[in-house]
Design an enzyme around this catalytic site. Structure first.
Site, mmCIF file in Angstrom:
data_model
loop_
_atom_site.group_PDB
_atom_site.id
_atom_site.type_symbol
_atom_site.label_atom_id
_atom_site.label_comp_id
_atom_site.label_asym_id
_atom_site.label_seq_id
_atom_site.Cartn_x
_atom_site.Cartn_y
_atom_site.Cartn_z
ATOM 1 N N LYS A 116 0.825 -1.213 0.000
ATOM 2 C CA LYS A 116 0.000 0.000 0.000
ATOM 3 C C LYS A 116 0.858 1.261 0.000
ATOM 4 C CE LYS A 116 -4.323 -1.739 1.904
ATOM 5 N NZ LYS A 116 -5.375 -1.593 2.952
ATOM 6 N N LYS A 197 -6.297 -8.520 -9.835
ATOM 7 C CA LYS A 197 -7.619 -8.747 -9.262
ATOM 8 C C LYS A 197 -8.534 -7.561 -9.526
ATOM 9 C CE LYS A 197 -8.249 -10.395 -5.172
ATOM 10 N NZ LYS A 197 -8.183 -10.610 -3.713
ATOM 11 N N LYS A 200 -11.841 -2.186 -6.255
ATOM 12 C CA LYS A 200 -12.554 -0.913 -6.147
ATOM 13 C C LYS A 200 -11.598 0.258 -6.294
ATOM 14 C CE LYS A 200 -16.313 1.499 -5.204
ATOM 15 N NZ LYS A 200 -17.499 1.468 -6.068
#
Length: 331
Positions: A116, A197, A200
């Site tokens: 992240k 993947k 969102k």
């Protein structure tokens, strides 16, 4: 509320508003089914959502929207707890106690923090200690099982390790939770980059299908899904990742095997195949959208409030044991 003598499952979801097809086929579809066999606790983890930059108004709205989608796809507040993490302050209290027992080396090995921050997230304490709060979420309700994907396996191991550390030092308070992998889950990839993947966070909206998308939007995005120049429909993750992804989506929505689908569509051409995939996805999601659109925001808030009260009662009972064992029992 489900029978609490049954094995208990805890699962959390970040409040991102509309959830997408990948999350549904990979996890959320099973949440309704699990209610039949387990004592189920489903938490909208809004404290976790605060570890990255966010807009307060958007977070507040996303909590309601996430709950609406979960109820629409079959989570029954009469059989499951469905609440916001921030409604139960014991999540944060237990995270502090567990954090005092967590070696820095364990957190330094967490790949999600590295991933992240590499993508631009601020390297703050909350994001760094995310696995500790996740462990507290699970252990607070003394859960036996936790549905887990590949990206959360490290965090489950941290949870198990902290439960064992606590029990060894202070006495047997927590069950050691196991990861739970549902039999019916699909690995759904991005429609624009089928080696990643479906997510969102992908800035390209056409990379995913949200559960409340209109049928024409669903059809348009599947028709524009990235494939390849070889017109044969076959399953090959390496050479044909886009077609393989659509086959897996169709198989998950219909219950048909991928081999069976290949037999039918191998030589029909991509256009016919993509339209067939769109048809089954639209059919799968139609009841969810209808149920979602019929829900009132005020009623959903009332559900979260009532479930949060029950969750707080359960959490308080656990924390009474934890405080007594650790020497910080309230007077």
């Amino acid at each position: 509320m489900a029978d609490q003598t049954r094995p208990r499952i805890f699962s959390g979801v970040q409040p991102t508003g509309n959830m997408h097809l990948g999350g549904y086929l990979g996890a959320f579809r099973n949440w309704a089914r699990l209610q039949d066999e387990y004592d189920t606790i489903y938490c909208i983890v809004d404290l976790h959502a605060m570890t990255v930059e966010y807009d307060p108004a958007e977070l507040a709205a996303a909590r309601i929207e996430t709950a609406k989608v979960l109820i629409a796809l079959g989570v029954d507040p009469d059989r499951s707890l469905l609440y916001n993490q921030s409604q139960v302050p014991e999540h944060a209290e237990l995270a502090w106690i567990l954090g005092a027992m967590t070696p820095m080396g364990v957190l330094n090995r967490m790949t999600q923090f590295k991933d992240k921050t590499a993508r631009g997230a601020s390297p703050n304490l909350g994001l760094y200690s995310y696995p500790v709060l996740m462990a507290a979420d699970i252990l607070l309700y003394r859960a036996n099982l936790v549905p887990v994907g590949d990206d959360q396996r490290q965090h489950i191991e941290v949870t198990r390790d902290l439960a064992e550390r606590f029990n060894n030092r202070f006495g047997e308070i927590f069950p050691i939770p196991e990861g739970y992998i549902p039999e019916t889950s699909a690995r759904v990839m991005s429609l624009t980059n089928p080696t990643d993947k479906m997510s969102k966070s992908d800035p390209q909206e056409k990379s995913r299908i949200d559960l409340t998308d209109e049928p024409d939007v669903i059809r348009k995005r599947i028709r524009s899904a990235v494939t390849d120049s070889d017109p044969e429909v076959r399953f090959d993750r390496e050479d044909k990742p886009g077609i393989s992804n659509l086959l897996e989506i169709m198989s998950a929505c219909t219950g048909r095997s991928i081999d069976n689908l290949v037999d039918e569509y191998a030589h029909t051409g991509y256009g016919i195949f993509k339209d067939a995939v769109a048809d089954v996805v639209i059919e799968e999601l139609a009841p969810i959208k209808e149920a979602h659109d019929a829900l009132d925001d005020g009623d959903v808030r009332a559900v979260l409030h009532a479930s949060g009260i029950k969750g707080a009662e359960m959490a308080a009972a656990t924390m009474d044991l934890v405080r007594a064992a650790t020497g910080v029992k309230r007077f």
